[in-house]
Scaffold this motif. Sequence first.
Motif, PDB file in Angstrom:
ATOM      1  N   HIS A 688       0.853  -1.209   0.000  1.00 12.53           N
ATOM      2  CA  HIS A 688       0.000   0.000   0.000  1.00 12.53           C
ATOM      3  C   HIS A 688       0.876   1.241   0.000  1.00 12.53           C
ATOM      4  CE1 HIS A 688      -3.824  -2.087   1.787  1.00 12.53           C
ATOM      5  NE2 HIS A 688      -3.587  -2.425   0.522  1.00 12.53           N
ATOM      6  N   TYR A 689       1.923   1.220   0.850  1.00  9.68           N
ATOM      7  CA  TYR A 689       2.793   2.384   0.939  1.00  9.68           C
ATOM      8  C   TYR A 689       3.573   2.559  -0.373  1.00  9.68           C
ATOM      9  CZ  TYR A 689       1.842   1.883   5.941  1.00  9.68           C
ATOM     10  OH  TYR A 689       1.224   1.780   7.142  1.00  9.68           O
ATOM     11  N   ALA A 690       4.058   1.450  -1.006  1.00  9.88           N
ATOM     12  CA  ALA A 690       4.797   1.535  -2.272  1.00  9.88           C
ATOM     13  C   ALA A 690       3.909   2.101  -3.372  1.00  9.88           C
ATOM     14  CB  ALA A 690       5.317   0.143  -2.665  1.00  9.88           C
ATOM     15  N   PHE A 691       2.658   1.636  -3.399  1.00 12.03           N
ATOM     16  CA  PHE A 691       1.708   2.152  -4.390  1.00 12.03           C
ATOM     17  C   PHE A 691       1.476   3.644  -4.192  1.00 12.03           C
ATOM     18  CE2 PHE A 691      -2.692   3.069  -5.660  1.00 12.03           C
ATOM     19  CZ  PHE A 691      -2.609   2.776  -7.015  1.00 12.03           C
ATOM     20  N   ALA A 692       1.346   4.073  -2.924  1.00  9.82           N
ATOM     21  CA  ALA A 692       1.116   5.491  -2.636  1.00  9.82           C
ATOM     22  C   ALA A 692       2.327   6.306  -3.060  1.00  9.82           C
ATOM     23  CB  ALA A 692       0.839   5.688  -1.145  1.00  9.82           C
ATOM     24  N   MET A 693       3.528   5.776  -2.851  1.00  7.46           N
ATOM     25  CA  MET A 693       4.731   6.500  -3.239  1.00  7.46           C
ATOM     26  C   MET A 693       4.805   6.649  -4.756  1.00  7.46           C
ATOM     27  SD  MET A 693       7.450   4.786  -0.579  1.00  7.46           S
ATOM     28  CE  MET A 693       8.844   5.613  -1.304  1.00  7.46           C
ATOM     29  N   ILE A 694       4.439   5.601  -5.494  1.00  5.36           N
ATOM     30  CA  ILE A 694       4.460   5.657  -6.961  1.00  5.36           C
ATOM     31  C   ILE A 694       3.453   6.694  -7.465  1.00  5.36           C
ATOM     32  CG2 ILE A 694       3.950   4.356  -9.066  1.00  5.36           C
ATOM     33  CD1 ILE A 694       5.035   1.871  -7.586  1.00  5.36           C
ATOM     34  N   VAL A 695       2.231   6.668  -6.893  1.00  7.00           N
ATOM     35  CA  VAL A 695       1.197   7.633  -7.295  1.00  7.00           C
ATOM     36  C   VAL A 695       1.662   9.046  -6.986  1.00  7.00           C
ATOM     37  CG1 VAL A 695      -1.145   8.452  -6.839  1.00  7.00           C
ATOM     38  CG2 VAL A 695      -0.699   6.002  -7.075  1.00  7.00           C
ATOM     39  N   GLY A 696       2.273   9.236  -5.824  1.00 10.14           N
ATOM     40  CA  GLY A 696       2.764  10.560  -5.456  1.00 10.14           C
ATOM     41  C   GLY A 696       3.878  11.018  -6.370  1.00 10.14           C
ATOM     42  N   ILE A 698       4.373  10.106  -9.506  1.00  8.07           N
ATOM     43  CA  ILE A 698       3.773  10.437 -10.808  1.00  8.07           C
ATOM     44  C   ILE A 698       3.120  11.811 -10.752  1.00  8.07           C
ATOM     45  CG2 ILE A 698       1.953   9.809 -12.434  1.00  8.07           C
ATOM     46  CD1 ILE A 698       2.552   6.858 -11.731  1.00  8.07           C
ATOM     47  N   ALA A 699       2.398  12.085  -9.642  1.00  9.54           N
ATOM     48  CA  ALA A 699       1.737  13.390  -9.499  1.00  9.54           C
ATOM     49  C   ALA A 699       2.764  14.507  -9.440  1.00  9.54           C
ATOM     50  CB  ALA A 699       0.873  13.400  -8.233  1.00  9.54           C
ATOM     51  N   LEU A 700       3.887  14.300  -8.753  1.00  8.47           N
ATOM     52  CA  LEU A 700       4.925  15.315  -8.651  1.00  8.47           C
ATOM     53  C   LEU A 700       5.554  15.579 -10.017  1.00  8.47           C
ATOM     54  CD1 LEU A 700       6.698  17.153  -6.896  1.00  8.47           C
ATOM     55  CD2 LEU A 700       8.178  15.183  -6.458  1.00  8.47           C
ATOM     56  N   LEU A 701       5.834  14.511 -10.786  1.00  9.85           N
ATOM     57  CA  LEU A 701       6.405  14.682 -12.111  1.00  9.85           C
ATOM     58  C   LEU A 701       5.443  15.422 -13.040  1.00  9.85           C
ATOM     59  CD1 LEU A 701       8.106  11.183 -12.589  1.00  9.85           C
ATOM     60  CD2 LEU A 701       9.236  13.383 -12.180  1.00  9.85           C
ATOM     61  N   ALA A 702       4.154  15.136 -12.870  1.00  8.73           N
ATOM     62  CA  ALA A 702       3.158  15.821 -13.707  1.00  8.73           C
ATOM     63  C   ALA A 702       3.154  17.320 -13.415  1.00  8.73           C
ATOM     64  CB  ALA A 702       1.777  15.226 -13.452  1.00  8.73           C
ATOM     65  N   VAL A 703       3.272  17.710 -12.170  1.00 16.95           N
ATOM     66  CA  VAL A 703       3.275  19.134 -11.793  1.00 16.95           C
ATOM     67  C   VAL A 703       4.530  19.813 -12.329  1.00 16.95           C
ATOM     68  CG1 VAL A 703       3.425  20.738  -9.841  1.00 16.95           C
ATOM     69  CG2 VAL A 703       1.837  18.808  -9.753  1.00 16.95           C
TER      70      VAL A 703
END
Length: 709
Positions: A688-696, A698-703
């Motif tokens: 769960h934590y690894a998935f959250a880190m990946i999503v975060g 991706i969101a940071l790279l998008a910004v």
Amino acid sequence: MPGVEFTLSKTMLVWVVLAPLIGAILAGLFGKRIGRVGAHTVTIGGVAISCALSMYVLWQLVGQGAAPFNQNLYTWFEIGGYNAHVGFMVDKLTAMMMVVVTFVSLLVHIYTIGYMEEDPGYQRFFSYISLFTFSMLMLVMSNNFLQLFFGWEAVGLVSYLLIGFWFKRPSAIFANLKAFLVNRVGDFGFLLGIAGVLYWFGSLDYATVFANASSIMGGGQTVEIFSGHAWSIATVICICLFIGAMGKSAQVPLHVWLPDSMEGPTPISALIHAATMVTAGIFMVARMSPLFELSPAALNFVLFIGATTAFWTGLIGIVQNDIKRVVAYSTLSQLGYMTVALGVGAYSAGVYHLMTHAFFKALLFLGAGSVIIGMHHEQDMRRMGGLKKYMPITYWTMVIGTLALVGTPFFSGFYSKDTIIEAAELAAHGNPGFTVQTYAYWAVLLGAFVTSFYSFRLLYMTFHGKERFHDPVPEHYIAPEADSTEHEDAISHAHDAHDDHHDDHGHAHTPHESPWVVTVPLILLAIPSIIIGFFTAGPMLFGKTWDAAQERLPFFLGAIDMPEHGTMANLAEEFHGAVNFAIHGFAAPAFWLAFAGFALATFLYVFRPDLPGKIAHALRWPVRVLERKYFMDDLWIDGFAGGGVALGQVSRQVDSKVIDGVVVNGSARVVDLVSGVVRQLQSGYLYHYAFAMIVGLIALLAVINHYWM
């Protein structure tokens, strides 16, 4: 020796106030040990000592030329430049009040032996009435405002205990709370007045304040109560002090507690209404006359309130059927007369009417109590009638009290009441047009008719006509739409505290004359009700002997501010003896109005007893207004008190729904909601934590890509 000036004994004055206090303590704390006989013995003995010493003090001042007494006995406290003392100021005004208070109280004590014979609170009652006497003596003998306030509050406290003496009855508890709270309204103004005296004079001592009154209050100094509106210091202080008198002496609109004080036993009704609590305000204003003379605006305010009370509350007595309430509304009206006298500057006439009224009003109250005893605790006049042959002593003494009350020439009430009416007339002539003085004159003049009508109505319904104590209440004595709830509450103690009025066969008991401990006080009160005015009107009102053959200084000179060209000085020029004054009274308008009230009451309640019910039906709306007491109780109970309760309920709802519900509990719920969401994110699983880190990530790279690339 006459003409040789000497000082009153300090020890004797101390015993005047201590004797009733000692009796109250012994009866109150040791009542069970000393028993009923012991309780009434120590209290009657204490008041008797106080009465004897008070009479001796008056004799020394009047007959032996003793100098007025003004000394501090004990220093209460000293704070910076301020100090407070326990001290006495005893002059002729004080001595007269001491005699009236102790004499009436002594007779009430004796009367109580018979009236409260079967009451389980016998010792407690004697303790209370003796303490009441002590409190009033401390009030009238004080030489400073703080001690005055102590006595002022003490009589209020003891009246609370006495009105609610039968504390198991809800109506009694309601009545004593009503008296206590209404008086607190007046006392707030009184306390502000005393604070004003302390602020501007720097002292609470009478002599210091009176000596500096003209320089401090008479120089045009003002204070802004409201922005842009300047009031003279004298007006502010005097009106505040008089607001206190409005509460204690039951002046409109602070009069509503007095009729309900009938919930207490009859002896205390006589003591409150005749010689103690209700006279405190009249005495206070007379004592403060050097201050009131500096404020015509305050005197006009006093005059308007007194005139309104004298006439309009008297009208309510016409529709009352409870024998004690008729006398109670009579007290309200007569207090208005005293206040009118104060308002026109006839201070000596006001306190003189206080004295004469104490005797005949105590007589009427105790006479009403005697009727209640003889009728086995029935108070409704509609269930009486024909009692004259059963209770001759009570009847004739009440006739004397009635004749004094209505101002019959040669009776005591005439000399005081007629003087007040003449003083009001003189003030009205000096202020032509529709002024407050004119209003006051017509109020006290027409009040003579009203007083006579309800007084003789009481006599006829109680002692004359058909015997109705065996019959249902006759319909022609009941207003068709009358609200009987209040009346039933007023007499409920008779049914709660005593056995049923009927014997085993269902018939009412036969009325009987009261025992000697009841009738002797009636006789002793009837004597001054007849003669005291004849012998004292000259010296006490006009500074002349009873035969007008000699001149002497006014009786209250030095105790009351008496301007050389004031109202009483002008009336004194026309006084030519008590006999001539009374004979002249037969031609006065007040006498003929009183006679008209007597004639109308005689016609309606002796010759045509069928008419009152018809008249009540024809005038049902005015009658309804009088029965509801001009809706003043609704204003106080449903308006001010009810509004306070409603405001409290709204405040409670705001506190529980808004403060607790939204702010306190709401913030807790928000924290709980946020923590619940956050708690779901903390699952404890690594993927769960690894998935959250990946999503975060991706969101940071998008910004970064959107803003910097």
